[in-house]
Write an enzyme that holds these catalytic residues in place. Structure first.
Site, PDB file in Angstrom:
ATOM      1  N   ASP A 160      28.330  27.922  49.904  1.00 18.06           N
ATOM      2  CA  ASP A 160      29.600  28.508  50.323  1.00 18.06           C
ATOM      3  C   ASP A 160      30.739  27.771  49.610  1.00 18.06           C
ATOM      4  O   ASP A 160      30.810  26.541  49.681  1.00 18.06           O
ATOM      5  CB  ASP A 160      29.727  28.325  51.844  1.00 18.06           C
TER       6      ASP A 160
ATOM      7  N   ASP B 138      35.397  33.651  43.096  1.00 19.06           N
ATOM      8  CA  ASP B 138      34.546  33.018  44.120  1.00 19.06           C
ATOM      9  C   ASP B 138      34.994  31.583  44.362  1.00 19.06           C
ATOM     10  O   ASP B 138      34.853  31.050  45.459  1.00 19.06           O
ATOM     11  CB  ASP B 138      33.082  32.968  43.661  1.00 19.06           C
TER      12      ASP B 138
ATOM     13  N   ASP C  10      32.127  43.304  45.515  1.00 18.32           N
ATOM     14  CA  ASP C  10      33.430  42.755  45.137  1.00 18.32           C
ATOM     15  C   ASP C  10      33.964  43.464  43.895  1.00 18.32           C
ATOM     16  O   ASP C  10      33.358  43.390  42.821  1.00 18.32           O
ATOM     17  CB  ASP C  10      33.288  41.244  44.881  1.00 18.32           C
TER      18      ASP C  10
ATOM     19  N   HIS D  32      44.932  27.907  36.614  1.00 12.49           N
ATOM     20  CA  HIS D  32      46.104  27.269  36.006  1.00 12.49           C
ATOM     21  C   HIS D  32      46.616  26.127  36.891  1.00 12.49           C
ATOM     22  O   HIS D  32      47.392  25.268  36.460  1.00 12.49           O
ATOM     23  CB  HIS D  32      47.200  28.325  35.787  1.00 12.49           C
TER      24      HIS D  32
ATOM     25  N   LEU E 167      47.018  31.528  38.195  1.00 15.47           N
ATOM     26  CA  LEU E 167      47.883  32.546  37.601  1.00 15.47           C
ATOM     27  C   LEU E 167      48.093  33.742  38.508  1.00 15.47           C
ATOM     28  O   LEU E 167      49.162  34.336  38.515  1.00 15.47           O
ATOM     29  CB  LEU E 167      47.248  32.998  36.282  1.00 15.47           C
TER      30      LEU E 167
HETATM   31 CA    CA Z   1      33.893  37.224  44.591  1.00 12.97          CA
END
Ligand code: CA
Length: 314
Positions: free
Chosen positions: A297, A282, A241, A115, A48
């Site tokens: 990762d 993430d 973040d 989405h 989205l």
């Molecule tokens: Ca993040």
């Protein structure tokens, strides 16, 4: 031989050895190991928030290059940021046909986030002959409770009004953050309807391929298409973040394992590859690689999936 010429000779040999070593290392670092060299091109499909970029950078941060480095042919689709699954799906189908024409391939491997999950399922549903695999990451396959709340369709009585309002505001703030807009986003109703639980169930009646009945794995192989999924279950992962705050607030409305926007159970499709300490952003290695640095990762998961597809001959 003079001392000087001997020294010069040594120096030349040293330089030659260093240059050879650098070449060797350079070749090793950039060697195409074939690890991600799938038979069919990989097409990444955004959710989205983004177009093909988020905050002006790759939506799938660092992922296309990590896949191409070891042999994959990768395309990043551009579909409407906010529209119904069917409209986005038709846009993707047209792009898939273009990619097949450009590459001469007979099928593609679709990988969709958020989405993008239902979007790739649409294409796999209407044109299975063009799709080798459909991999859904944090896919809104059985709806998002956040979308239900924004649509005013959440079951009443289970949450405090303040949490609901805070979640809605956080969601809007996150969309603004991603789109770089300063005004309130006009998130078309069509997109929101597609992401609600009711809207998703309606879509799933028409496109049930790969979906599990409950919260486990669904069938992996349907109409010749292989279905896979993985999910994040940790809404807050990195203090640096800025997106962690909104995702952390939104996670409060779920009451079950979720990534801040989608419940893990809602994201299931085909074979469940795993659940990871990742939130919804993430999952696409955002924002700019800020994630839980002590767990897997996110980019590695995409590389492993490409390798899995390769080993399946896809
Ligand atoms: Ca993040």
């Amino acid at each position: 031989m003079t001392v000087f010429s001997s020294f010069a000779s040594h120096l030349r040999r040293l330089i030659f050895a260093l240059a050879a070593t650098a070449l060797l290392f350079g070749a090793t670092a950039h060697a195409d190991t074939g690890y991600t060299k799938t038979r069919y091109p990989i097409v990444l499909v955004h959710g989205l928030f983004g177009f093909d970029s988020f905050l002006g950078i790759d939506y799938f941060y660092g992922i296309p290059s990590a896949l191409t480095q070891d042999g994959a042919r990768v395309f990043v689709a551009q579909v409407s940021a906010a529209n119904s699954t069917e409209v986005r799906g038709e846009q993707l189908l047209a792009q898939v046909r273009n990619i097949l024409a450009i590459t001469g391939a007979s099928k593609v491997n679709l990988i969709g986030h958020s989405h993008g999950g239902p979007t790739i399922r649409y294409v796999a549903g209407v044109a299975p002959q063009l799709v080798a695999s459909a991999t859904s990451i944090g896919g809104v396959n059985k709806g998002s409770r956040v979308a239900d709340i924004l649509r005013g369709a959440a079951p009443a009585g289970t949450l405090s009004e303040s949490v609901v309002n805070a979640a809605a505001k956080a969601f809007v703030a996150l969309i603004n953050l991603g789109s770089g807009g300063t005004s309130l986003p006009q998130m078309p109703t069509a997109a929101l309807n597609s992401l609600t639980t009711a809207g998703s169930l309606d879509f799933n009646r028409r496109f049930p391929q790969g979906l599990p009945a409950g919260c486990g794995s669904g069938p992996e192989l349907v109409n010749g298409v292989r279905y896979f999924s993985w999910a994040g279950t940790q809404p807050v992962t990195n203090i640096l973040d800025v997106s962690d705050g909104p995702l952390g607030i939104m996670s409060l409305v779920f009451g079950e394992a979720n990534d801040g926007l989608v419940a893990a159970c809602s994201s299931r499709l085909g074979t469940t590859i795993g659940e990871y300490r990742q939130n919804h952003l993430d999952e696409v290695n955002q924002v700019v690689g800020l994630r839980d640095w002590f767990s897997v990762d996110p980019v590695t998961l995409y590389r492993q999936q490409a390798n899995r597809l390769k080993l399946l001959g896809l």
